[in-house]
Enzyme design. Structure first.
Site, mmCIF file in Angstrom:
data_model
loop_
_atom_site.group_PDB
_atom_site.id
_atom_site.type_symbol
_atom_site.label_atom_id
_atom_site.label_comp_id
_atom_site.label_asym_id
_atom_site.label_seq_id
_atom_site.Cartn_x
_atom_site.Cartn_y
_atom_site.Cartn_z
ATOM 1 N N HIS A 5 -1.625 0.520 -9.665
ATOM 2 C CA HIS A 5 -2.237 -0.480 -8.779
ATOM 3 C C HIS A 5 -2.865 -1.631 -9.573
ATOM 4 C CE1 HIS A 5 -4.075 -0.963 -4.500
ATOM 5 N NE2 HIS A 5 -3.861 -2.151 -5.069
ATOM 6 N N ARG A 24 0.860 -1.175 0.000
ATOM 7 C CA ARG A 24 0.000 0.000 0.000
ATOM 8 C C ARG A 24 0.899 1.228 0.000
ATOM 9 N NH1 ARG A 24 -3.541 -2.775 -1.511
ATOM 10 N NH2 ARG A 24 -5.570 -3.167 -0.553
ATOM 11 N N GLU A 78 -4.166 7.609 -4.724
ATOM 12 C CA GLU A 78 -4.387 6.883 -5.981
ATOM 13 C C GLU A 78 -5.649 7.447 -6.600
ATOM 14 O OE1 GLU A 78 -4.331 2.663 -5.301
ATOM 15 O OE2 GLU A 78 -2.244 2.704 -4.681
HETATM 16 P P1 NDP Z 1 -0.740 -11.637 4.341
HETATM 17 O O1 NDP Z 1 -1.575 -11.330 5.525
HETATM 18 O O2 NDP Z 1 -0.563 -13.052 3.945
HETATM 19 O O3 NDP Z 1 0.698 -11.004 4.513
HETATM 20 C C1 NDP Z 1 0.903 -9.789 5.120
HETATM 21 C C2 NDP Z 1 2.233 -9.850 5.778
HETATM 22 O O4 NDP Z 1 2.513 -8.561 6.329
HETATM 23 C C3 NDP Z 1 2.310 -10.863 6.918
HETATM 24 O O5 NDP Z 1 3.312 -11.784 6.634
HETATM 25 C C4 NDP Z 1 2.677 -10.007 8.118
HETATM 26 O O6 NDP Z 1 3.643 -10.637 8.922
HETATM 27 C C5 NDP Z 1 3.306 -8.813 7.463
HETATM 28 N N1 NDP Z 1 3.410 -7.709 8.381
HETATM 29 C C6 NDP Z 1 2.492 -7.203 9.230
HETATM 30 N N2 NDP Z 1 3.037 -6.254 9.977
HETATM 31 C C7 NDP Z 1 4.330 -6.152 9.590
HETATM 32 C C8 NDP Z 1 5.420 -5.353 9.982
HETATM 33 N N3 NDP Z 1 5.289 -4.462 10.961
HETATM 34 N N4 NDP Z 1 6.611 -5.516 9.352
HETATM 35 C C9 NDP Z 1 6.746 -6.409 8.376
HETATM 36 N N5 NDP Z 1 5.749 -7.215 7.977
HETATM 37 C C10 NDP Z 1 4.565 -7.082 8.581
HETATM 38 O O7 NDP Z 1 -1.367 -10.788 3.144
HETATM 39 P P2 NDP Z 1 -1.116 -10.942 1.573
HETATM 40 O O8 NDP Z 1 0.276 -11.391 1.350
HETATM 41 O O9 NDP Z 1 -2.213 -11.715 0.981
HETATM 42 O O10 NDP Z 1 -1.276 -9.417 1.129
HETATM 43 C C11 NDP Z 1 -0.392 -8.448 1.622
HETATM 44 C C12 NDP Z 1 -0.805 -7.065 1.193
HETATM 45 O O11 NDP Z 1 -0.550 -6.873 -0.180
HETATM 46 C C13 NDP Z 1 -2.287 -6.737 1.329
HETATM 47 O O12 NDP Z 1 -2.604 -6.374 2.657
HETATM 48 C C14 NDP Z 1 -2.465 -5.599 0.360
HETATM 49 O O13 NDP Z 1 -2.240 -4.378 1.024
HETATM 50 C C15 NDP Z 1 -1.363 -5.809 -0.658
HETATM 51 N N6 NDP Z 1 -1.876 -6.192 -1.975
HETATM 52 C C16 NDP Z 1 -1.596 -5.384 -3.043
HETATM 53 C C17 NDP Z 1 -1.997 -5.738 -4.306
HETATM 54 C C18 NDP Z 1 -1.699 -4.878 -5.474
HETATM 55 O O14 NDP Z 1 -2.487 -4.868 -6.414
HETATM 56 N N7 NDP Z 1 -0.595 -4.169 -5.482
HETATM 57 C C19 NDP Z 1 -2.762 -6.973 -4.550
HETATM 58 C C20 NDP Z 1 -2.998 -7.739 -3.361
HETATM 59 C C21 NDP Z 1 -2.551 -7.355 -2.120
HETATM 60 P P3 NDP Z 1 3.247 -11.208 10.352
HETATM 61 O O15 NDP Z 1 2.431 -12.417 10.058
HETATM 62 O O16 NDP Z 1 4.546 -11.509 10.989
HETATM 63 O O17 NDP Z 1 2.479 -10.142 11.044
HETATM 64 C C1 DGY Z 2 -5.904 -6.019 -2.776
HETATM 65 O O1 DGY Z 2 -6.602 -7.010 -3.037
HETATM 66 O O2 DGY Z 2 -5.704 -5.636 -1.624
HETATM 67 C C2 DGY Z 2 -5.261 -5.298 -3.917
HETATM 68 O O3 DGY Z 2 -4.669 -4.142 -3.601
HETATM 69 C C3 DGY Z 2 -6.045 -5.256 -5.178
HETATM 70 O O4 DGY Z 2 -6.291 -6.539 -5.635
#
Ligand code: NDP
Ligand code: DGY
Length: 329
Positions: A294, A246, A275
């Protein structure tokens, strides 16, 4: 079986969705559907009007669902289903207080988002948009030994901030490029990291030792503004920064400074604040900054699957039954 009109659950969908998704929603026979029938977001006033009396809302990540929206919806509201895995646009404390359930779309977009993040990393590191520009503007005068050189992944150290579903999928895709070390940081060490030989390290170690830093964590109060002046000042001058989580994880003024002063080599952003990023934003004047609108999850099949899941979450929520992907609150 006929359902009387008065028994139908009112749902509000904040954007035009595919005919297939509409079909799932309408053929279930349990909802009276109203939607903001446009490719563009509903203005705030229309959102507040549209949600009135709704039992369910299907929203996008660009809809800020806060106390005002929840109050406008009123006491009927049972479920918010967001067409995203990220849920930082939902005021979860308010949602929880009102006993509203939340549906989201994890897993189904992991591969598409990881793929786009790798594409962005390579495009940024190997200066692909700059190269395309030079071909078009006549800047390509001949083959030159160091013209448009960048840094490659082979033998490099990659640091992943947030080794969750997407962070892990990015890592799996990067390792075959010959990455030497894969570091990751987060709140907790991940047993699944062994699959990519991931080393759980303090954030400072990740920042100072990585040639590529990829941000794939969720946006939380803890990660908001995490990548700031102090962060960029610890990075190698040759390092590349990539963010597909984000925009608010990054302090964009500090990033601009780091990029324009040569503190870091380049940045690739799929997400920004705001955005869309205004076309006169300083970051867009930099050759070493690649900004995408995005599009992490933007493959046809992924978006279709996300929509089907979001609709099923909505239907489960309004009926008080199981939701395929319910966020634990
Ligand atoms: P997950 O919940 O699987 O992963 C999120 C990760 O963030 C976890 O491993 C968590 O670690 C970590 N995290 C939380 N707090 C911290 C911190 N302080 N420092 C470092 N890591 C931290 O979610 P997803 O992988 O499915 O998605 C992640 C994000 O990607 C979404 O929340 C969204 O914002 C973004 N996204 C963007 C997209 C795009 O189009 N660009 C598409 C889809 C998603 P822990 O478990 O140790 O807390
Ligand atoms: C999400 O799912 O959070 C992305 O940013 C868009 O797919």
């Amino acid at each position: 079986q006929t359902v009387e009109a008065h028994e139908l659950m009112k749902v509000f969908v904040t954007r035009r969705i595919s005919p297939e998704a509409m079909k799932i929603l309408t053929t279930a026979g349990v909802c009276e559907v109203s939607l903001w029938d446009s490719e563009e977001p509903a203005p705030r006033s229309e959102l507040l009007k549209g949600v009135q009396g709704a039992h369910g809302i299907l929203c996008m990540l660009s809809d800020e669902i806060d106390a005002e929206v929840l109050d406008a919806a009123g006491p009927n509201l049972k479920v918010i289903s967001t067409l995203s895995v990220g849920y930082d646009h939902l005021a979860l404390d308010e949602v929880k207080k009102r006993g509203i359930r939340v549906g989201y779309t994890p897993d189904v977009l992991t591969d598409a988002t990881a793929e786009l993040t790798v594409a962005l990393l390579l495009a940024t590191a190997r200066r692909i948009p700059e190269g395309l520009e030079e071909v078009k503007n006549g800047g390509w005068s001949s083959w030159k030994p160091f013209w448009l050189c960048g840094n490659g992944l082979s033998g490099s150290t990659v640091g992943i901030i947030g080794l969750g579903r997407i962070g892990m999928a990015i890592s799996r895709r990067l390792m075959p490029f010959g990455v030497k070390r894969l570091l990751y940081s987060g709140r907790t060490a991940k047993p699944h990291a062994t699959e990519v030989n991931g080393e759980f390290v303090p954030l400072d170690t990740l920042i100072t030792e990585s040639d590529f830093i990829v941000v794939s964590c969720s946006l939380t109060p803890e990660t908001q503004g995490l990548c700031d002046k102090a962060f960029f000042s610890k990075m190698k001058n040759t390092a590349v920064f990539v963010n597909s989580s984000r925009g608010a994880v990054v302090n964009q003024e500090d990033l601009y400074e780091a990029l324009s002063s040569g503190q870091i080599a380049a940045a690739g952003l799929d997400v920004t604040t705001p955005e869309p990023l205004p076309t006169n934003h300083p970051l867009l004047t930099l050759k070493n900054c690649v900004v995408l609108p995005h599009i992490g999850s933007a493959t046809y099949s992924t978006r279709r699957t996300m929509l089907a899941l979001a609709v099923r979450n909505l239907l489960g929520g309004v009926q008080g039954t199981e939701m395929p992907s319910e966020l634990a609150l």
